[in-house]
Structure formats: C-alpha cells, structure tokens
Design an enzyme around this catalytic site. Structure first.
Site, PDB file in Angstrom:
ATOM      1  N   HIS A 171       0.801  -1.231   0.000  1.00 23.63           N
ATOM      2  CA  HIS A 171       0.000   0.000   0.000  1.00 23.63           C
ATOM      3  C   HIS A 171       0.833   1.280   0.000  1.00 23.63           C
ATOM      4  O   HIS A 171       0.282   2.371  -0.134  1.00 23.63           O
ATOM      5  CB  HIS A 171      -0.952   0.031   1.202  1.00 23.63           C
ATOM      6  CG  HIS A 171      -0.267   0.379   2.483  1.00 23.63           C
ATOM      7  ND1 HIS A 171       0.526  -0.485   3.166  1.00 23.63           N
ATOM      8  CD2 HIS A 171      -0.243   1.547   3.187  1.00 23.63           C
ATOM      9  CE1 HIS A 171       0.998   0.101   4.247  1.00 23.63           C
ATOM     10  NE2 HIS A 171       0.552   1.331   4.285  1.00 23.63           N
TER      11      HIS A 171
HETATM   12  C1  UD1 Z   1      -2.375   5.686   5.666  1.00 26.36           C
HETATM   13  C2  UD1 Z   1      -1.096   6.146   6.350  1.00 26.36           C
HETATM   14  C3  UD1 Z   1      -0.053   5.045   6.280  1.00 26.36           C
HETATM   15  C4  UD1 Z   1      -0.603   3.738   6.808  1.00 26.36           C
HETATM   16  C5  UD1 Z   1      -1.864   3.412   6.034  1.00 26.36           C
HETATM   17  C6  UD1 Z   1      -2.506   2.121   6.466  1.00 26.36           C
HETATM   18  C7  UD1 Z   1      -0.564   8.552   6.209  1.00 26.36           C
HETATM   19  C8  UD1 Z   1       0.339   9.533   5.593  1.00 26.36           C
HETATM   20  N1  UD1 Z   1      -0.516   7.319   5.699  1.00 26.36           N
HETATM   21  O1  UD1 Z   1      -2.080   5.486   4.287  1.00 26.36           O
HETATM   22  O2  UD1 Z   1       1.061   5.423   7.074  1.00 26.36           O
HETATM   23  O3  UD1 Z   1       0.360   2.748   6.645  1.00 26.36           O
HETATM   24  O4  UD1 Z   1      -2.801   4.476   6.249  1.00 26.36           O
HETATM   25  O5  UD1 Z   1      -3.638   1.871   5.694  1.00 26.36           O
HETATM   26  O6  UD1 Z   1      -1.273   8.873   7.114  1.00 26.36           O
HETATM   27  N2  UD1 Z   1      -9.326   4.987   1.260  1.00 26.36           N
HETATM   28  C9  UD1 Z   1     -10.535   4.333   1.190  1.00 26.36           C
HETATM   29  N3  UD1 Z   1     -11.166   4.038   2.370  1.00 26.36           N
HETATM   30  C10 UD1 Z   1     -10.675   4.383   3.569  1.00 26.36           C
HETATM   31  C11 UD1 Z   1      -9.442   5.059   3.631  1.00 26.36           C
HETATM   32  C12 UD1 Z   1      -8.781   5.359   2.468  1.00 26.36           C
HETATM   33  O7  UD1 Z   1     -11.015   4.001   0.125  1.00 26.36           O
HETATM   34  O8  UD1 Z   1     -11.311   4.072   4.586  1.00 26.36           O
HETATM   35  C13 UD1 Z   1      -8.609   5.271   0.002  1.00 26.36           C
HETATM   36  C14 UD1 Z   1      -8.863   6.653  -0.531  1.00 26.36           C
HETATM   37  O9  UD1 Z   1      -8.865   6.586  -1.916  1.00 26.36           O
HETATM   38  C15 UD1 Z   1      -7.647   7.414  -0.083  1.00 26.36           C
HETATM   39  C16 UD1 Z   1      -6.564   6.350  -0.132  1.00 26.36           C
HETATM   40  O10 UD1 Z   1      -7.219   5.143   0.244  1.00 26.36           O
HETATM   41  O11 UD1 Z   1      -7.376   8.508  -0.869  1.00 26.36           O
HETATM   42  C17 UD1 Z   1      -5.420   6.617   0.774  1.00 26.36           C
HETATM   43  O12 UD1 Z   1      -5.873   6.819   2.110  1.00 26.36           O
HETATM   44  P1  UD1 Z   1      -4.999   7.707   3.133  1.00 26.36           P
HETATM   45  O13 UD1 Z   1      -5.606   7.688   4.480  1.00 26.36           O
HETATM   46  O14 UD1 Z   1      -4.720   9.021   2.517  1.00 26.36           O
HETATM   47  O15 UD1 Z   1      -3.608   6.955   3.153  1.00 26.36           O
HETATM   48  P2  UD1 Z   1      -3.242   5.399   3.210  1.00 26.36           P
HETATM   49  O16 UD1 Z   1      -2.608   5.036   1.919  1.00 26.36           O
HETATM   50  O17 UD1 Z   1      -4.371   4.558   3.709  1.00 26.36           O
END
Ligand code: UD1
Length: 369
Positions: free
Chosen positions: A204
């Site tokens: 991820h």
């Molecule tokens: C975040 C953390 C990372 C952690 C990871 C675990 C930061 C900078 N990154 O990354 O350190 O290892 O979480 O998962 O805080 N999305 C969904 N549903 C959700 C959440 C996210 O669909 O419930 C999708 C969205 O398209 C979003 C993308 O995942 O834009 C990324 O989510 P985000 O919280 O920005 O970062 P992670 O990659 O999950």
C-alpha cells in the site's frame, strides 16, 4: 474531567490504541477517544473496533480522504474546538499517520502536553510521508514511548531529552498476544485448506503502488512466486484504485494469486500466523511477523524498525525482481530466519505506559495545585 484525549485515525492506529485504552482505564486514568475519520470504510475502520473491542469513539471528526495538506489541515481545523471543549491534561497519539502529526501540532500550539506512543522510529527516508510525521511529532512531544532501543539513539541525536523517553515495548504486540487465541483460521478466511501452504502479500505504500513500472514489476514478480506457492493478497483501497487506474488488473488473475478485500484484524492475524512467507511494505506487519516467528520479506529499501531485521524474521529485499525471487526461494526451501522475540515485546507494554503516565499525571497535578 478528561485526563488524556487519545487520538486514532487510520487502520494501523487501532491495534495500538486498544491495549492503551484498557491499561489507562485500569490505572484509573480518565481517557476519551477521538477518531479523526482518516479511514472510514467499514473494512478499514468499523471491523477493527468490533474485532478489538475498542470503545466507540467519543468524538468523530469525519475528515475522510484528501491530499496530505488538505487532510492534515482539515484534521487540525476540526480537532482544535474539541481540545478547547475537553480541556485534557494531555493528548495521546500513536504511530506516524497524518492524524498523528495533525493533532499533536494542534495540542502543542495550545500548550497541551503530547504523549507519543511508538516514538523514535526512523527510516531516514524523508520521501516517506510517515517519516516527516514521525520526526515532527517527536519534536513536539512531552512523553515519548519507544518500542526498541535504537529509537532512543535516534531521539537523542535529534536533541530530545532522555528523561522524556521511556522504553516500554510494543503495544501492537500486546494486541497480538491478546487476540491470538481468537484469530480466525486461514481455512475459514480462504474457504478451503491449501495443502502446500500459502504466502501473504500486502502492498500500500505510495512509493510501491503509485508508479506503473514499480507496481507492475512487483505484481509480475509475485505472480512468479505464486506459480509455486499460492499467494493471498488482501487489497488496500489505495492499491485497488492504483491497479485499476494503471491498467494492471490482469496481474490479479494470474494462477496462484488469491485476491481478498481488506481483512479484519482477527482474519489477518490467522492468515499471517500460518503463512510460509509474508511479503509486505507495511511497518506493522514487519513487527507482527517477527512476533509470530513467520519469515517476512519487506518490499522496501529501508525500514524504520531495524530490530525486526537484527533480531526478528524480517529481510529487506527492496523492489528488485531478482533479489525478491532469491530471498523468497531461500525462505521456501530453507525455512527463513528463525529470529527471536525482541525485549519487552511481551504483551505488557501498555501496562508499563499506563504506570508511567499515572505517576506523570500525579506529578503534574501536584505541581499545578
Ligand atoms: C495511511 C497512512 C499510512 C498507513 C496506512 C494504512 C498517512 C500519511 N498514511 O495510508 O502510514 O500505513 O494508512 O492503511 O497517514 N481509502 C478508502 N477508504 C478508507 C481510507 C482510504 O477508500 O477508509 C482510500 C482513498 O482513496 C484514499 C486512499 O485510500 O485517498 C489513501 O488513504 P490515506 O488515508 O490518505 O492513506 P493510506 O494510503 O491509507
């Protein structure tokens, strides 16, 4: 009155806060839980509260996704009035996600003490957003709880007073110990028993999943391993979106690749526990595999958790195909690194934290009174 306002936001925070909330309550410390809403899908969020028995958040800021700037700013904007209303003696943040730094920054600017659990880890790779979050959160924290001794050296090098740093062990491993008896058997999650065993893959990190060449190469390499050993791949939503966007879906249909939705904690634990190999770019999974004694290949060029390599079952293999294949073959033919359990990864880290915080809160109370 709230003594400590605890903060969570994203999936890896949940397994860290669960034992801390329990231990704080056990020590008579009045804690409340704020959820920033950084993760919000049922599979990324609700399942963990149920699986881990975490009290439902007292406050949910419902920020959702966004660019780093938008997400961080929105958390800050929504957290400030909560801090104003609750007037806690301190806030407690865990890990290194955007919610961690956002809430720590708001508290520090308002003169509220910050407690950081899982402080001092450093990859020394500032292209990782988490590294920025770690360095900055530690700089503005009053009490720093560390999981491994190297973290102490990192913090001292950055000018943080030794008296603020406490080596207590790993709260994520507290959760693992507590839940191991309840882990969902792999055969239940997979709907069948795989006679030759299986490997587990998680991906991820933006550095691995946002670029077509890097992600394509990783998926193709894994498909080669999957030709010999089934590989189970629970797909993070970011990775799912990237694979679709970059036109790489064909790699998910290769023989031996078993794609699953994001799993609950107890399913993932059951799957990792009996895996022959785990390939991952997650930080937490490097630690969990070390605690479980399962060989782990980390698909990154560095780790902020060196103890998993020095003492545990982790090997850093980067993203080069040959290196990954050679390392995977060594594990599958030779069984991989045996490893040992790091000091204080014994299921009692949160109890140590609560004991230290109890004394610290008392001392502050008397100083103010
Ligand atoms: C975040 C953390 C990372 C952690 C990871 C675990 C930061 C900078 N990154 O990354 O350190 O290892 O979480 O998962 O805080 N999305 C969904 N549903 C959700 C959440 C996210 O669909 O419930 C999708 C969205 O398209 C979003 C993308 O995942 O834009 C990324 O989510 P985000 O919280 O920005 O970062 P992670 O990659 O999950």
């Amino acid at each position: 009155m709230t003594d400590i306002l605890c903060v969570v936001g994203a999936r890896p925070n949940f397994m860290k806060i669960a034992p801390v909330m329990t231990a704080l309550a056990g020590a008579g410390i009045h804690a409340k839980l704020v959820h920033t809403g950084q993760h919000y899908d049922a599979a990324m969020n609700d399942r963990f509260f149920t699986d881990l028995g975490i009290p439902y958040p007292d406050i949910n800021l419902e920020v959702g996704s966004g660019s780093h700037a938008v997400q961080t700013a929105e958390i800050m904007r929504r957290f400030e009035p909560v801090l104003e209303q609750e007037q806690p003696a301190a806030i407690l943040v865990v890990g290194d996600v955007n919610s961690t730094i956002a809430c720590a920054l708001v508290a520090a600017k308002r003169g509220v003490a910050v407690i950081h659990v899982e402080a001092g880890l450093r990859s020394y790779d500032r292209s990782m957003p988490e590294e920025i979050n770690r360095v900055l959160t530690d700089q503005i924290s009053d009490q720093l709880f560390i999981t491994e001794k190297d973290a102490h050296k990192n913090l001292l090098r950055e000018g943080i007073a030794a008296a603020r740093v406490h080596f207590v062990g790993n709260v994520m491993i507290d959760t693992l110990h507590h839940n191991l008896p309840r882990a969902v058997p792999a055969a239940v999650t997979l709907g069948e028993t795989l006679p030759q065993g299986y490997g587990v893959l998680t991906l991820h990190r933006p550095s691995n999943v946002d670029d077509v060449d890097i992600l394509g190469n990783l998926l193709e390499t894994v498909a080669m391993i999957a030709a010999d050993l089934p590989i189970v791949f629970p797909l993070h939503p970011r990775t799912r979106a990237s694979i679709d966007r970059l036109g790489l879906t064909a790699w998910l249909n290769q023989p031996g690749i078993r794609v699953l939705p994001p799993l609950g904690y107890l399913e993932m634990l059951g799957l990792m526990k009996d895996a022959r190999i785990v390939l991952t770019d997650s930080g937490g999974i490097q630690e969990e595999t070390t605690a479980l004694g399962v060989p782990c290949l980390t698909l990154r060029h560095n780790t902020e958790r060196p103890i998993t390599v020095d003492e545990g079952t982790n090997t850093i293999v980067g993203t080069d195909r040959k290196q990954i294949l050679v390392a995977a073959e060594a594990v599958l033919n030779g069984g991989g690194k045996a490893g040992r359990i790091p000091e204080y990864w014994d299921g009692r880290a949160a109890i140590r934290i609560a004991a230290i915080l109890s004394q610290w809160l008392d001392a502050r109370h008397y100083a103010v009174a």
